[in-house]
Scaffold this motif. Structure first.
Motif, PDB file in Angstrom:
ATOM      1  N   GLU B  22       0.815  -1.230   0.000  1.00 36.01           N
ATOM      2  CA  GLU B  22       0.000   0.000   0.000  1.00 36.01           C
ATOM      3  C   GLU B  22       0.845   1.275   0.000  1.00 36.01           C
ATOM      4  OE1 GLU B  22      -2.976   0.188   3.162  1.00 36.01           O
ATOM      5  OE2 GLU B  22      -3.245  -1.953   2.889  1.00 36.01           O
ATOM      6  N   ASN B  23       1.881   1.293   0.823  1.00 33.65           N
ATOM      7  CA  ASN B  23       2.703   2.496   0.945  1.00 33.65           C
ATOM      8  C   ASN B  23       4.019   2.376   0.168  1.00 33.65           C
ATOM      9  OD1 ASN B  23       0.737   3.592   2.495  1.00 33.65           O
ATOM     10  ND2 ASN B  23       1.907   3.722   4.401  1.00 33.65           N
ATOM     11  N   GLU B  25       5.109   3.473  -2.614  1.00 38.30           N
ATOM     12  CA  GLU B  25       5.709   4.641  -3.250  1.00 38.30           C
ATOM     13  C   GLU B  25       6.579   5.422  -2.262  1.00 38.30           C
ATOM     14  OE1 GLU B  25       2.876   7.293  -4.967  1.00 38.30           O
ATOM     15  OE2 GLU B  25       4.434   8.601  -5.777  1.00 38.30           O
ATOM     16  N   ILE B  26       6.004   5.743  -1.111  1.00 40.17           N
ATOM     17  CA  ILE B  26       6.772   6.569  -0.164  1.00 40.17           C
ATOM     18  C   ILE B  26       7.874   5.745   0.500  1.00 40.17           C
ATOM     19  CG2 ILE B  26       5.253   6.301   1.874  1.00 40.17           C
ATOM     20  CD1 ILE B  26       5.795   9.459   2.180  1.00 40.17           C
ATOM     21  N   ILE B  27       7.608   4.467   0.744  1.00 40.45           N
ATOM     22  CA  ILE B  27       8.644   3.620   1.364  1.00 40.45           C
ATOM     23  C   ILE B  27       9.842   3.489   0.415  1.00 40.45           C
ATOM     24  CG2 ILE B  27       9.177   1.263   2.134  1.00 40.45           C
ATOM     25  CD1 ILE B  27       6.302   1.144   3.294  1.00 40.45           C
ATOM     26  N   THR B  28       9.584   3.320  -0.859  1.00 39.10           N
ATOM     27  CA  THR B  28      10.679   3.217  -1.834  1.00 39.10           C
ATOM     28  C   THR B  28      11.475   4.519  -1.897  1.00 39.10           C
ATOM     29  OG1 THR B  28       9.320   1.721  -3.137  1.00 39.10           O
ATOM     30  CG2 THR B  28      11.262   2.631  -4.226  1.00 39.10           C
ATOM     31  N   ALA B  29      10.758   5.648  -1.855  1.00 29.95           N
ATOM     32  CA  ALA B  29      11.448   6.945  -1.883  1.00 29.95           C
ATOM     33  C   ALA B  29      12.345   7.115  -0.659  1.00 29.95           C
ATOM     34  CB  ALA B  29      10.434   8.073  -1.959  1.00 29.95           C
ATOM     35  N   ARG B  30      11.873   6.611   0.476  1.00 29.32           N
ATOM     36  CA  ARG B  30      12.676   6.743   1.695  1.00 29.32           C
ATOM     37  C   ARG B  30      13.823   5.744   1.744  1.00 29.32           C
ATOM     38  NH1 ARG B  30       7.300   7.670   5.234  1.00 29.32           N
ATOM     39  NH2 ARG B  30       7.335   9.948   5.301  1.00 29.32           N
ATOM     40  N   ALA B  31      13.551   4.517   1.306  1.00 32.59           N
ATOM     41  CA  ALA B  31      14.562   3.468   1.422  1.00 32.59           C
ATOM     42  C   ALA B  31      15.588   3.529   0.298  1.00 32.59           C
ATOM     43  CB  ALA B  31      13.897   2.092   1.423  1.00 32.59           C
ATOM     44  N   GLY B  32      15.192   4.129  -0.806  1.00 28.76           N
ATOM     45  CA  GLY B  32      16.106   4.195  -1.948  1.00 28.76           C
ATOM     46  C   GLY B  32      16.038   2.974  -2.839  1.00 28.76           C
ATOM     47  N   ARG B  33      15.272   1.985  -2.417  1.00 32.63           N
ATOM     48  CA  ARG B  33      15.051   0.834  -3.300  1.00 32.63           C
ATOM     49  C   ARG B  33      13.754   0.117  -2.942  1.00 32.63           C
ATOM     50  NH1 ARG B  33      19.914  -3.230  -1.588  1.00 32.63           N
ATOM     51  NH2 ARG B  33      20.611  -2.122   0.276  1.00 32.63           N
ATOM     52  N   GLU B  34      13.356  -0.755  -3.827  1.00 33.20           N
ATOM     53  CA  GLU B  34      12.102  -1.460  -3.590  1.00 33.20           C
ATOM     54  C   GLU B  34      12.257  -2.539  -2.531  1.00 33.20           C
ATOM     55  OE1 GLU B  34       9.200  -3.113  -6.563  1.00 33.20           O
ATOM     56  OE2 GLU B  34      10.407  -1.808  -7.862  1.00 33.20           O
ATOM     57  N   ILE B 304       8.694  -2.456   9.583  1.00 33.40           N
ATOM     58  CA  ILE B 304       9.096  -1.898   8.283  1.00 33.40           C
ATOM     59  C   ILE B 304      10.154  -0.813   8.453  1.00 33.40           C
ATOM     60  CG2 ILE B 304       8.271  -0.653   6.237  1.00 33.40           C
ATOM     61  CD1 ILE B 304       5.614  -2.201   6.573  1.00 33.40           C
ATOM     62  N   VAL B 308      13.555  -0.649   6.324  1.00 37.23           N
ATOM     63  CA  VAL B 308      14.058   0.539   5.622  1.00 37.23           C
ATOM     64  C   VAL B 308      15.478   0.874   6.094  1.00 37.23           C
ATOM     65  CG1 VAL B 308      13.741   3.023   5.277  1.00 37.23           C
ATOM     66  CG2 VAL B 308      11.766   1.493   5.163  1.00 37.23           C
ATOM     67  N   ARG B 312      18.773   1.091   3.770  1.00 39.55           N
ATOM     68  CA  ARG B 312      19.560   2.319   3.669  1.00 39.55           C
ATOM     69  C   ARG B 312      21.024   2.114   4.007  1.00 39.55           C
ATOM     70  NH1 ARG B 312      15.664   6.478   7.041  1.00 39.55           N
ATOM     71  NH2 ARG B 312      14.577   7.423   5.256  1.00 39.55           N
TER      72      ARG B 312
END
Lengths: 420, 420
Positions: B22-23, B25-34, B304, B308, B312
């Protein structure tokens, strides 16, 4: 061993140097190596300071000294520290700062410059509370729905006293100045600017959104009177100066202003000089972080936590919380489009038809009343204290203007936002 | 991209898988990867579950699958997850767990095994509150003086109801069971064992001290009555089940028990199912962390956050907060040497000389009375409710034994500790 230079050896700088020595044993055990405060940079070498590190007034020499690993920037100001920090980063030195103004204006440029070099700033928001840590690392699974922060201890001390002891604004301001909680020119604190700097930093970490102080709504606590406090008591509110970051669809509201907050909310229970920040995430729900927002040792505690992080792992998390662009799809909500509930204090003539007139102006502006108190003031005047259902800022501003222009309202109306 | 296997797909496991989607998009932006939840391991493949990931009952296959980067252990239990986690670490897979019991018993062995492989467990203490993060990274400059934690939502819900609504223990326990807050066998929660597991983890991060549940004082809330609540109200206390870690010189007290806490303390304001943890550091002073201690999504939020972190920076901070030995100089305080203030409830015969007798027994044991309330019970009996100045546990236990043996005390005395 990591060698640390402290630029600016005032209250916080001295605490950083002293704590690194006093708590050396446990800090070394946690960091895995010795963290040595090596030199302090000051403007005035003649001033007596309570530290035992070597001092210099030659900042260039320190920035050019290859043996220094970490620069701790505690100078204050904006442009001068920006130059210093930039140079340090370009020399490959890690930077730790407590400077919220620097970040309010230059955080995205600094992120660009820093790249893979650690740049940390836990102490810049809410002093000793590890809120950057919580928001940047602890809540990463969440879309942040809102942040409500009491991030200025001076204002919170004053408001707490006004509510608990019925002291008037001017009296408590003088007391806060005597106690050293407020500056001789208190505008930066009581006007909400200090809280705004902090809010902008949190807004970046939560939403990746770039905004400067001049872009957002900032109001201070200067106009709060005992009438407003009476209303708060009547309807079980506390009054807090809040920094608010809030997402509505893809719009982000960023605003600082005094607000009525229901007394049973955790944030309303944060009293005196303490700070508290409530964060609502879409998955975790509400978490709240409480502690001292100022003071030499408390602020130094956050600065040193950053130094330990750097010693442990170099560059840890992305400086502003995002590895990849995210905020691009979000935009800063226009100040006039903010939506919340409002409280209005209207001094009105005490005669028939007044209430009808007020109600009709509000109705025409699309504003509906939730609660109301009428208090006689003598002299054939009354205070009409009322709260609205959720409304749009521009509608309220229009209503206030129209109310001011009508003859039944005898003084400029006062407005305070309500957050519940 | 990091591939994640979830061992145990119950409430929390499903939330982890679903939030990662569900999240995303933002989790990927924060973690830098899928971060991809790839497979879930369950015992019963026939049970319907609210997740869209592939499921298997072949745990060995998952542990041996080289494409899996992170094992999320949510099985529950102690020895079975220990074996699973050990094997995952030996295969070089990062591990994230929410399993407090596993850590209460095996955290130091796991630290040995993990070495440079990330092993994270934010969700094991206080669910969604990032308290491990705060204590392990945010407060590293400090010698921790004390931790007081409300770490069991079930108990806090029950105590809040007992105080606010005057409901008796048995009634509220039944209600908590009906609401799903308490298990059919509630001992693990109401007996303090759940809180003890969490406390032991915090005790390691704060002090580097190794202790197991059986080494520490654990008391539950089963014996609290309306008389105790009356005393609390009379003297402005709240009653909380606290996990306490406290340093006195080089001795560390670790204990879980119900306690009277002054109502104006922040920790006393944490009501209902919420958790709150107050930490006092020698430099920062008090900080407090508040939020939901349980629930699928809240707990998954913490799981999660750990994932993350691993994405990172791999291994971030040392697993238990120390890079080098520190706790060796500290020792666990003997349960009987604990020092605090105490409340006693004595059912006494309502006749002359009783008070003198009680006071003399206390005096002989070296205990002095601070406050007292006497309440008639009818039947020529009274309740004597009293609090003491700071005393030593063994002296109180001796006094209780002697009071129980004297004829003026007509029932087994009740004792609750006071933390102020």
């Amino acid at each position: 061993m990591l060698k640390i230079a402290i630029i600016g050896v005032g209250t916080v700088g001295s605490s950083v140097a002293n704590i690194l020595k006093e708590n050396k044993e446990i800090i070394t055990a946690r960091a895995g190596r010795e963290l040595v405060p090596t030199i302090g940079v000051v403007n005035n070498l003649n001033k007596k300071r309570d530290v035992s590190i070597e001092l210099t007034d030659d900042i260039e020499k320190v920035l050019n000294d290859d043996s220094i690993d970490i620069i701790v920037e505690l100078m204050g100001g904006v442009e001068k520290p920006y130059e210093v920090v930039k140079k340090a980063l370009e020399k490959g030195k890690a930077v730790v700062t407590a400077n919220k103004a620097l970040l309010a204006y230059h955080r995205y440029e600094l992120e660009e410059i820093a790249k893979d070099i650690p740049f940390e700033y836990e102490a810049a928001v809410a002093g000793g509370i590890p809120i950057i840590n919580a928001l940047r690392e602890g809540l990463t699974a969440n879309n942040i729905q809102s942040i409500q922060g009491i991030m200025n201890g001076t204002c919170n001390y004053m408001l707490t006293k006004m509510i608990d002891e019925g002291v008037e604004y001017e009296t408590i301001l003088k007391e806060a100045q005597d106690l050293g909680y407020a500056e001789a020119d208190p505008t930066f604190d009581v006007g909400g600017f200090d809280a705004a700097h902090k809010l902008l930093i949190l807004g970046s970490i939560a939403y990746g959104i770039d905004a400067k102080p001049e872009d957002i709504l900032i109001e201070g606590i200067e106009n709060i009177t005992s009438y407003d406090i009476e209303f708060a008591k009547e309807f079980n509110y506390s009054i807090k100066l809040l920094g608010i970051a809030k997402r509505e669809d893809d719009n982000i509201e960023l605003r600082v202003h005094p607000a009525f907050v229901p007394k049973n909310q955790m944030i309303a229970k944060v009293d005196g000089v303490m700070n508290g920040i409530s964060v609502i995430g879409d998955k975790v729900g509400e978490t709240m972080y409480y502690g001292p927002g100022a003071g030499g040792d408390a602020t130094a505690s956050a600065v040193i936590a950053n130094i330990v992080d750097i010693a442990r792992r170099g560059k840890g998390s992305p400086m502003l919380g995002f590895e990849r662009s995210y905020g691009n799809k979000l935009s800063l909500q226009n100040k006039k489009e903010i939506k919340t509930k409002y409280y209005l204090r209207l001094e009105v003539a005490d005669k028939t038809g007044v209430l009808a007139k007020v109600a009709s102006i509000l109705g025409e502006c699309g504003i509906s009343i939730e609660k109301m108190l009428q208090k006689p003031l003598g002299n054939q005047k009354s205070n009409l204290l009322l709260s609205t259902h959720s409304s749009v800022e521009k509608d309220i501003l229009k209503a206030i203007e129209e109310l001011e222009n009508t003859k039944v309202v005898t003084q400029k109306p006062a407005m305070i936002r309500i957050e519940d």
